[in-house]
Design an enzyme around this catalytic site. Structure first.
Site, mmCIF file in Angstrom:
data_model
loop_
_atom_site.group_PDB
_atom_site.id
_atom_site.type_symbol
_atom_site.label_atom_id
_atom_site.label_comp_id
_atom_site.label_asym_id
_atom_site.label_seq_id
_atom_site.Cartn_x
_atom_site.Cartn_y
_atom_site.Cartn_z
ATOM 1 N N GLY A 37 0.841 -1.180 0.000
ATOM 2 C CA GLY A 37 0.000 0.000 0.000
ATOM 3 C C GLY A 37 0.878 1.233 0.000
ATOM 4 O O GLY A 37 2.099 1.149 0.191
ATOM 5 N N TYR A 38 0.248 2.368 -0.197
ATOM 6 C CA TYR A 38 0.983 3.629 -0.314
ATOM 7 C C TYR A 38 0.554 4.607 0.757
ATOM 8 O O TYR A 38 -0.633 4.905 0.894
ATOM 9 C CB TYR A 38 0.788 4.232 -1.720
ATOM 10 N N LEU A 39 1.537 5.104 1.505
ATOM 11 C CA LEU A 39 1.296 6.165 2.473
ATOM 12 C C LEU A 39 1.249 7.510 1.756
ATOM 13 O O LEU A 39 0.661 8.464 2.249
ATOM 14 C CB LEU A 39 2.390 6.168 3.546
#
Length: 157
Positions: free
Chosen positions: A28-30
């Protein structure tokens, strides 16, 4: 560190016959700002955090920094990520002098299969297997950060 890689569509599953290893990846991407993405990934029983810079004009290279982190920390950070988390199985497929990393996506990106090859130089030549399709290098739609916000199953074409 500079990452140099090329991406390709995969037109058949013939690569499976030569795969030497495979493992599940959840990421996932912060942050998905194209100037700097921050990715959290679990790969098997390991966790990683990665920062990537903006791609070069031709899409071949960009800054990449990655550090292994505790798997529990990675799982906790995945809960903070933007929009869709990406699930895929990665196959390592040696061919000629290079190793292709073939990602078979699941979940919101099911149906998408992409091969990447990391290179030593931007002009490095390599042999292409017959299961490799059109080149996708530089097409931002096929960046994982984009796919985490606009998954493949939502595309109209």
């Amino acid at each position: 560190m500079l990452e140099i890689e090329r991406k390709f569509a995969v037109k058949s599953t013939n690569f499976l016959a030569n795969a030497k290893e495979s493992y599940k990846i959840t990421q996932g991407y912060l942050n998905t700002d194209k100037n700097r993405t921050v990715r959290v990934r679990t790969k098997g029983n390991k966790g990683f955090i990665t920062v990537k810079g903006i791609s070069s004009a031709d899409g071949l290279s960009r800054f990449e920094w990655e550090k292994e982190i505790d798997i529990k920390d990675a799982e906790a950070l995945l809960l903070l990520c933007e929009d869709f988390v990406i699930d895929k199985t990665r196959y390592l497929v040696p061919f000629g002098a290079v190793v292709f990393e073939v990602d078979v996506f699941d979940g919101a990106n099911k149906g998408l299969i992409i091969a990447e090859v990391e290179l030593q130089t931007t002009d490095q030549q390599f042999e292409k297997p017959d299961w490799l399709g059109d080149e996708l290098t530089g097409d931002e739609r096929f960046y994982n950060a984009y796919l985490s916000n606009v998954p493949f199953t939502s595309w109209n074409d």
